[in-house]
Design a protein around this motif. Structure first.
Motif, mmCIF file in Angstrom:
data_model
loop_
_atom_site.group_PDB
_atom_site.id
_atom_site.type_symbol
_atom_site.label_atom_id
_atom_site.label_comp_id
_atom_site.label_asym_id
_atom_site.label_seq_id
_atom_site.Cartn_x
_atom_site.Cartn_y
_atom_site.Cartn_z
ATOM 1 N N ALA A 91 0.617 -1.067 0.131
ATOM 2 C CA ALA A 91 0.240 0.180 -0.131
ATOM 3 C C ALA A 91 0.964 1.379 -0.256
ATOM 4 O O ALA A 91 -0.120 2.104 -0.047
ATOM 5 C CB ALA A 91 -0.770 -0.190 0.918
ATOM 6 N N LEU A 92 2.871 1.384 0.064
ATOM 7 C CA LEU A 92 2.857 1.906 -0.120
ATOM 8 C C LEU A 92 3.116 3.106 -1.336
ATOM 9 O O LEU A 92 3.260 2.010 -2.318
ATOM 10 C CB LEU A 92 4.142 1.921 0.326
ATOM 11 N N PRO A 93 3.087 4.545 -1.589
ATOM 12 C CA PRO A 93 3.154 5.165 -2.480
ATOM 13 C C PRO A 93 4.778 5.393 -2.788
ATOM 14 O O PRO A 93 5.385 5.712 -2.192
ATOM 15 C CB PRO A 93 2.797 6.535 -2.364
ATOM 16 N N ILE A 94 4.815 4.859 -4.511
ATOM 17 C CA ILE A 94 6.553 5.495 -4.005
ATOM 18 C C ILE A 94 6.924 6.237 -5.630
ATOM 19 O O ILE A 94 5.897 6.508 -6.378
ATOM 20 C CB ILE A 94 7.385 4.207 -5.216
ATOM 21 N N ASP A 95 7.173 7.480 -4.760
ATOM 22 C CA ASP A 95 7.211 8.845 -6.158
ATOM 23 C C ASP A 95 7.692 8.397 -7.063
ATOM 24 O O ASP A 95 7.014 9.497 -7.409
ATOM 25 C CB ASP A 95 8.565 9.850 -4.439
ATOM 26 N N CYS A 96 8.874 8.001 -7.036
ATOM 27 C CA CYS A 96 9.102 7.901 -8.204
ATOM 28 C C CYS A 96 7.962 7.533 -9.577
ATOM 29 O O CYS A 96 8.609 6.926 -10.574
ATOM 30 C CB CYS A 96 10.161 7.720 -9.075
ATOM 31 N N LEU A 97 7.362 6.797 -8.963
ATOM 32 C CA LEU A 97 6.604 5.996 -9.858
ATOM 33 C C LEU A 97 4.590 6.052 -9.862
ATOM 34 O O LEU A 97 4.330 7.163 -9.333
ATOM 35 C CB LEU A 97 6.473 4.394 -9.531
ATOM 36 N N PRO A 98 4.067 5.702 -10.865
ATOM 37 C CA PRO A 98 2.591 6.653 -11.380
ATOM 38 C C PRO A 98 2.069 6.093 -10.261
ATOM 39 O O PRO A 98 2.237 5.498 -9.265
ATOM 40 C CB PRO A 98 2.107 5.684 -12.916
ATOM 41 N N ALA A 99 0.906 7.202 -10.094
ATOM 42 C CA ALA A 99 0.154 7.177 -8.317
ATOM 43 C C ALA A 99 -0.658 5.760 -8.812
ATOM 44 O O ALA A 99 -0.732 5.011 -7.318
ATOM 45 C CB ALA A 99 -0.604 8.441 -8.358
ATOM 46 N N ASP A 100 -1.212 5.381 -9.781
ATOM 47 C CA ASP A 100 -2.008 3.640 -9.552
ATOM 48 C C ASP A 100 -0.937 2.845 -9.934
ATOM 49 O O ASP A 100 -1.432 1.408 -9.535
ATOM 50 C CB ASP A 100 -2.629 3.452 -10.542
ATOM 51 N N HIS A 101 0.770 2.462 -9.389
ATOM 52 C CA HIS A 101 1.169 1.282 -9.581
ATOM 53 C C HIS A 101 1.720 1.703 -7.962
ATOM 54 O O HIS A 101 2.123 2.620 -7.376
ATOM 55 C CB HIS A 101 2.823 1.666 -10.273
ATOM 56 N N ARG A 102 1.348 0.124 -8.093
ATOM 57 C CA ARG A 102 1.731 -0.095 -6.885
ATOM 58 C C ARG A 102 2.978 -1.198 -6.365
ATOM 59 O O ARG A 102 2.900 -2.130 -7.378
ATOM 60 C CB ARG A 102 0.673 -0.753 -5.369
ATOM 61 N N CYS A 103 3.543 -1.348 -5.707
ATOM 62 C CA CYS A 103 5.326 -2.480 -5.730
ATOM 63 C C CYS A 103 4.728 -3.373 -4.219
ATOM 64 O O CYS A 103 4.293 -2.717 -3.515
ATOM 65 C CB CYS A 103 6.197 -1.471 -5.646
ATOM 66 N N THR A 104 5.098 -4.580 -4.794
ATOM 67 C CA THR A 104 5.259 -5.618 -3.794
ATOM 68 C C THR A 104 5.456 -6.718 -3.759
ATOM 69 O O THR A 104 7.869 -6.067 -3.941
ATOM 70 C CB THR A 104 3.862 -6.743 -4.381
ATOM 71 N N ALA A 105 6.330 -7.469 -2.168
ATOM 72 C CA ALA A 105 7.315 -7.888 -2.499
ATOM 73 C C ALA A 105 6.537 -9.663 -1.407
ATOM 74 O O ALA A 105 5.521 -9.986 -1.073
ATOM 75 C CB ALA A 105 8.326 -7.683 -1.110
ATOM 76 N N SER A 106 7.728 -10.723 -2.246
ATOM 77 C CA SER A 106 6.805 -12.132 -1.654
ATOM 78 C C SER A 106 8.010 -12.323 -0.083
ATOM 79 O O SER A 106 9.424 -12.194 -0.343
ATOM 80 C CB SER A 106 7.474 -12.925 -3.065
ATOM 81 N N PHE A 107 7.865 -13.119 0.259
ATOM 82 C CA PHE A 107 8.256 -13.394 1.529
ATOM 83 C C PHE A 107 8.369 -14.796 1.786
ATOM 84 O O PHE A 107 7.405 -15.665 2.110
ATOM 85 C CB PHE A 107 7.734 -12.716 3.294
ATOM 86 N N GLY A 108 10.147 -15.169 2.244
ATOM 87 C CA GLY A 108 10.068 -16.421 3.003
ATOM 88 C C GLY A 108 10.685 -16.388 4.418
ATOM 89 O O GLY A 108 11.189 -15.844 4.920
ATOM 90 N N VAL A 109 9.386 -17.202 5.391
ATOM 91 C CA VAL A 109 9.999 -17.532 6.607
ATOM 92 C C VAL A 109 10.536 -18.936 6.978
ATOM 93 O O VAL A 109 10.193 -19.561 6.962
ATOM 94 C CB VAL A 109 8.386 -17.604 7.685
ATOM 95 N N GLY A 137 6.417 -18.803 -6.611
ATOM 96 C CA GLY A 137 5.976 -19.547 -7.471
ATOM 97 C C GLY A 137 4.587 -19.861 -7.454
ATOM 98 O O GLY A 137 3.478 -20.314 -8.876
ATOM 99 N N SER A 138 4.198 -19.490 -6.560
ATOM 100 C CA SER A 138 2.146 -19.396 -6.024
ATOM 101 C C SER A 138 1.556 -18.376 -6.376
ATOM 102 O O SER A 138 0.418 -17.893 -5.865
ATOM 103 C CB SER A 138 1.486 -19.661 -5.087
ATOM 104 N N GLY A 139 2.210 -16.828 -7.108
ATOM 105 C CA GLY A 139 1.413 -15.584 -7.399
ATOM 106 C C GLY A 139 2.161 -14.819 -7.158
ATOM 107 O O GLY A 139 1.908 -13.718 -7.402
ATOM 108 N N ARG A 140 3.848 -14.610 -6.350
ATOM 109 C CA ARG A 140 4.046 -13.570 -5.357
ATOM 110 C C ARG A 140 2.658 -12.833 -4.824
ATOM 111 O O ARG A 140 1.423 -12.965 -4.301
ATOM 112 C CB ARG A 140 4.440 -12.778 -6.791
ATOM 113 N N ASP A 141 3.609 -11.992 -4.002
ATOM 114 C CA ASP A 141 3.086 -11.163 -2.511
ATOM 115 C C ASP A 141 2.391 -11.583 -1.948
ATOM 116 O O ASP A 141 0.987 -11.217 -1.819
ATOM 117 C CB ASP A 141 1.838 -9.981 -4.186
ATOM 118 N N ARG A 142 3.002 -12.596 -1.787
ATOM 119 C CA ARG A 142 2.643 -13.090 -0.651
ATOM 120 C C ARG A 142 3.307 -13.703 0.362
ATOM 121 O O ARG A 142 4.699 -13.906 -0.201
ATOM 122 C CB ARG A 142 1.590 -14.898 -1.073
#
Length: 401
Positions: free
Chosen positions: A332-350, A375-380
């Motif tokens: 949900a974090l906006p990145i100031d150098c990217l378009p307003a509607d573009h959101r970045c995501t990350a995948s996590f392993g624990v 492998g299962s779709g990212r952002d998870r």
């Protein structure tokens, strides 16, 4: 040349050598003023010893005595200024300077008292003791983490203060400090006083020199372990600090978990918006991770767009909640150098450290969980499951044994 004069000459030489040593340190400590104030303090110390040598040539020694006192007290104030800068404390310049002028006035008028009177000796020695106790207070009030060297410095400063307090009584026990200022260097007290000053002065100087060198080396090490873009630990620094944190967790008998994160579709960000935008995304995620981490956590950038964080005192369930919170918040974090509607995501392993497992094994399992997430779709978030067996030891953590 008498014994006291010989020691005074040695003190003059040592003060010069210490000033040179602190000046050398200041070349590697350019961001802080601590070493430069210490240089100034020891240069004043040289002036004081020179004045002490010159006193016998004056018929009226009062101006030289007062000047010598003022210079040496000024040296202790400069030393405290260096201590304050070193330990991140605001230097108490105004109180110290007010005290300096008040002490000079007291010594000037104390010269009218009988030469061997206790009050006259106290007026000369107690201000030095007071400044040494101020030095103890500066180190004690610092919010920086103190180790044994810092505590030893406080102890030596306090002992030095007490030796100044004791000097009037030592002088009385040894028959006084000379019939007049010109005769001071021929007295037994002068020999004892200069010897004590040499011992404590050298101990304090060497301690603060070692502390400054320790801090310079620590800063050099930190820079070598820090990734310049993210300002997190690089891979080498992360692995070293992570092993230390894991070893400490095993010794305390508390759980420790590892979270590995990878920015999703990072190559397409570079291709679509440019590498400067990609760098900004890395900076944003690193800043987010740095803010989310507690003081005892260890976070690092271990690859191009891959990050890791060790969570001592955290089990698998809590680490999963940490990763889920990070995933949701970063998405949900906006990145100031990217378009307003573009959101970045990350995948996590624990993964949580298993009994009888080493650091490499933990990294491998967290990596496997990360690849499952991608492998299962990212952002998870995906976790590494497994039974616990055996006994974890510090040697196993580092991969030895």
């Amino acid at each position: 040349m008498g014994g006291a004069e010989f020691i005074l000459a040695i003190n003059l030489l040592v003060a010069g050598l210490l000033a040179a040593a602190f000046m050398t340190v200041s070349f590697y400590d350019v961001g802080r003023a601590s070493a430069r104030w210490l240089v100034f303090g020891y240069l004043l110390g040289m002036v004081y010893f020179a004045v002490e040598f010159a006193i016998p040539v004056f018929d009226n020694a009062r101006p030289a005595v007062v000047a010598g006192f003022a210079v040496f007290l000024g040296a202790t104030i400069a030393f405290n200024g260096g201590l304050a800068h070193k330990y991140g404390v605001a230097p108490p310049w105004v109180p110290m300077l007010v005290f300096l002028f008040a002490a000079i006035a007291a010594v000037y008028f104390a010269e009218d008292l009988p030469r061997q009177s206790l009050a006259r000796m106290m007026a000369y020695q107690l201000p030095y003791a007071a400044m040494q106790f101020v030095g103890v207070g500066i180190v004690w009030s610092s919010r920086q983490r103190r180790d044994r060297l810092d505590h030893l410095l406080m102890a030596v400063l306090a002992a030095s203060a007490l030796q100044f307090v004791s000097k009037p009584f030592i002088a009385h026990a040894l028959g006084g400090w000379g019939a007049n200022p010109q005769a001071y260097l021929q007295s037994n007290y002068a020999l004892v006083s200069q010897s004590l000053g040499t011992v404590f002065g050298m101990a304090i100087a060497l301690l603060i020199l070692v502390i400054l060198v320790r801090d310079v080396l620590a800063e050099v090490t930190l820079k070598s372990e820090t990734d310049t873009l993210s300002r997190l630990l690089n891979r080498g620094g992360f692995e070293r600090h992570a092993e230390i944190a894991m070893r400490d967790a095993v010794r305390k008998g508390i759980p420790v978990a590892l979270v590995i994160a990878d920015l999703d579709h990072f190559k397409s960000i570079n291709d679509s918006f440019g590498h400067a935008s990609g760098d900004r995304v890395i900076e944003a995620f690193a800043g987010f991770l740095r803010d989310a981490a507690a003081d005892h956590h260890v976070a690092g950038r271990i690859g191009g767009e891959e990050f890791a964080i060790i969570l001592p005192g955290t089990n698998l369930a809590a680490a999963r909640l940490f990763a889920e919170g990070a995933r949701s918040a970063f998405g949900a974090l906006p990145i100031d150098c990217l378009p307003a509607d573009h959101r970045c995501t990350a995948s996590f392993g624990v993964a949580e450290l298993r009994l009888a497992e080493g650091f490499i094994d933990l990294m491998r399992r967290a990596d496997e969980a990360l690849y499952q997430a991608k492998g299962s779709g990212r952002d998870r978030v995906r976790i590494s499951m497994g039974s616990k067996a055996g006994v974890a030891t510090p040697d196993r953590i580092s991969g030895r044994g």
